[in-house]
Design a protein around this motif. Structure first.
Motif, short mmCIF file in Angstrom:
data_model
loop_
_atom_site.label_atom_id
_atom_site.label_comp_id
_atom_site.label_asym_id
_atom_site.label_seq_id
_atom_site.Cartn_x
_atom_site.Cartn_y
_atom_site.Cartn_z
N GLN A 124 0.87 -1.20 -0.57
CA GLN A 124 -0.25 -0.23 -0.01
C GLN A 124 0.69 1.39 0.29
O GLN A 124 2.33 1.83 0.67
N LEU A 125 0.62 2.01 -1.06
CA LEU A 125 1.44 2.93 -1.44
C LEU A 125 0.92 4.42 -1.54
O LEU A 125 -0.29 4.65 -2.32
N TRP A 126 1.54 5.95 -0.79
CA TRP A 126 0.91 7.10 -1.43
C TRP A 126 1.56 7.86 -1.55
O TRP A 126 2.74 7.94 -1.55
N LEU A 127 1.35 8.57 -2.66
CA LEU A 127 1.98 9.82 -3.36
C LEU A 127 1.90 11.07 -3.41
O LEU A 127 0.03 11.68 -3.10
N ALA A 128 2.39 12.15 -2.94
CA ALA A 128 1.83 13.03 -3.23
C ALA A 128 2.02 13.80 -3.81
O ALA A 128 2.89 13.93 -4.80
N LEU A 129 1.00 14.87 -4.29
CA LEU A 129 0.90 15.41 -6.00
C LEU A 129 1.96 16.90 -4.91
O LEU A 129 1.95 17.19 -4.97
N PRO A 130 2.44 17.15 -6.91
CA PRO A 130 2.69 18.19 -6.78
C PRO A 130 1.92 19.42 -6.64
O PRO A 130 0.25 19.63 -6.39
N GLU A 131 2.46 20.67 -5.82
CA GLU A 131 1.75 21.52 -4.96
C GLU A 131 0.54 22.01 -6.39
O GLU A 131 -0.77 22.04 -5.74
N ALA A 132 0.53 22.11 -7.58
CA ALA A 132 -0.13 22.69 -8.75
C ALA A 132 -1.59 21.85 -8.83
O ALA A 132 -2.20 21.78 -9.32
N ASP A 133 -1.45 20.40 -8.52
CA ASP A 133 -2.27 19.95 -8.78
C ASP A 133 -2.81 18.67 -7.43
O ASP A 133 -3.66 17.90 -8.19
N GLU A 134 -2.53 19.24 -6.40
CA GLU A 134 -3.84 18.60 -5.27
C GLU A 134 -4.80 18.86 -4.71
O GLU A 134 -5.26 18.52 -4.62
N GLU A 135 -5.05 19.55 -5.67
CA GLU A 135 -6.44 20.20 -5.74
C GLU A 135 -7.44 19.42 -7.13
O GLU A 135 -8.42 20.24 -7.56
N VAL A 136 -7.06 18.42 -7.87
CA VAL A 136 -6.93 18.16 -8.94
C VAL A 136 -8.70 17.45 -8.71
O VAL A 136 -9.39 16.79 -8.28
N GLU A 137 -9.69 17.41 -9.83
CA GLU A 137 -10.50 16.36 -9.57
C GLU A 137 -10.37 14.77 -9.14
O GLU A 137 -9.12 14.46 -10.29
N PRO A 138 -10.70 14.27 -8.37
CA PRO A 138 -10.98 13.08 -8.11
C PRO A 138 -10.55 11.87 -9.15
O PRO A 138 -11.59 12.88 -10.08
N ALA A 139 -9.95 11.08 -9.00
CA ALA A 139 -10.33 9.66 -10.34
C ALA A 139 -9.65 8.82 -10.35
O ALA A 139 -8.96 8.80 -8.86
N PHE A 140 -9.80 7.91 -10.62
CA PHE A 140 -9.93 6.83 -10.28
C PHE A 140 -9.59 6.03 -12.18
O PHE A 140 -9.88 5.91 -12.55
#
Length: 304
Positions: A137-153
């Motif tokens: 189980q892994l998590w990626l931190a999103l770049p600041e410019a992408d932190e609030e992108v639309e959620p997606a799967f």
């Protein structure tokens, strides 16, 4: 993917390395009732490796009929989760309406962005018989410019993940580009995730990245005369030409990529902004997140 333990930082022990191997982390197993989890990131010694901010190795766990993984709906913001199984199956549901069994070799990428809720359960045909679960189980931190992108799967079947042979070593390029192959899995920054399966005595030249680590899910390695035992993670420098050798049959994961800068993490929330995490906590407490389609009743309360 949920943070199933209340505390985030692993209490890893460490060994100081040299040159290419900066640090070797050894986790302590956490019993979550029926199965164990080894947390390698984040730790007091190392918070991130490239964009990777969370790394758990779960199992292997053998469940009797009627028992298994049953993670109620819970939220995420400003991160992306990656689920990868060696054995078993998990049923993913989320607030976008996704319904997807995760099976060995597949990659599930869930982009939380401005906010998503999901659950991890088991299908009746899996739960009704004795079964095993084993994976990462892994998590990626999103770049600041992408932190609030639309959620997606995004779901990527095992057959879509590039497989190559490097000096006789079978390698899968899970995310990013390595060994002349590029994974189709979506990335938001320079990201590396590679899996390899080495036989005793086999060697592998590691791909370059700004930040890198290698995790031994099974077996034992040696790099620059530094031993990397089973269930340990070696934090590597960015020098080129690093070669590892398998002391025994070994299954490894190589992760890395570009540095993301400071991130805050609290429960299942990650962000470059503390106030964003506090907002997410308020939103979850006050039930302002969307619900999971087909799993609307239960949820995990915010830990207080």
């Amino acid at each position: 993917m949920s943070n199933l333990t209340k505390e985030l930082n692993s209490d890893c022990s460490e060994t100081k390395g040299r040159d290419a191997v900066e640090l070797v982390l050894r986790p302590r197993e956490k019993d979550l009732g029926g199965f164990s989890v080894r947390r390698l990131l984040p730790t007091a010694q190392r918070k991130t490796v490239g964009p990777w901010i969370f790394f758990d190795h779960m199992g292997p766990a053998d469940f009797p009929a009627g028992e298994g993984i049953n993670v109620r709906p819970h939220p995420h913001v400003n991160l992306a989760t990656v689920t990868y199984l060696f054995e078993g199956e998990i049923l993913h549901r989320d607030s976008l309406g996704s319904l997807q069994p995760i099976r060995p070799g597949d990659i599930n990428l869930m982009v939380a962005g401005r906010g998503i809720v999901h659950s991890e359960r088991e299908q009746p045909e899996v739960n009704s018989v004795p079964h095993r679960l084993h994976g990462l189980q892994l998590w990626l931190a999103l770049p600041e410019a992408d932190e609030e992108v639309e959620p997606a799967f995004h779901h990527y079947p095992s057959a879509d993940i590039p497989a190559v042979e490097v000096g006789g070593v079978p390698v899968r390029v899970m995310m990013g580009t390595a060994y002349g192959a590029t994974s189709p899995v979506r990335v938001f920054a320079s990201t590396l995730y590679v899996e390899a399966h080495l036989q005793p005595g086999q060697k592998l030249l590691l791909p370059d990245a700004d930040e890198r680590a290698i995790y031994v899910a099974q077996g034992a390695l040696k790099a620059q005369d530094i031993d990397i035992p089973e269930h340990a993670m070696a934090i590597l420098s960015n020098v080129s030409g690093v070669i590892v050798e398998a002391a025994e049959e070994s299954r490894i994961a190589i992760i890395g990529g570009e540095h993301m800068g400071k991130r805050f993490i609290d429960w299942n929330f990650v962000s470059s902004r503390k106030e964003r995490i506090e907002q997410a906590k308020r939103d979850w407490r006050e039930r302002r997140f969307p619900v999971v389609a087909g799993d609307e009743v239960e949820f995990i309360p915010l830990p207080e």
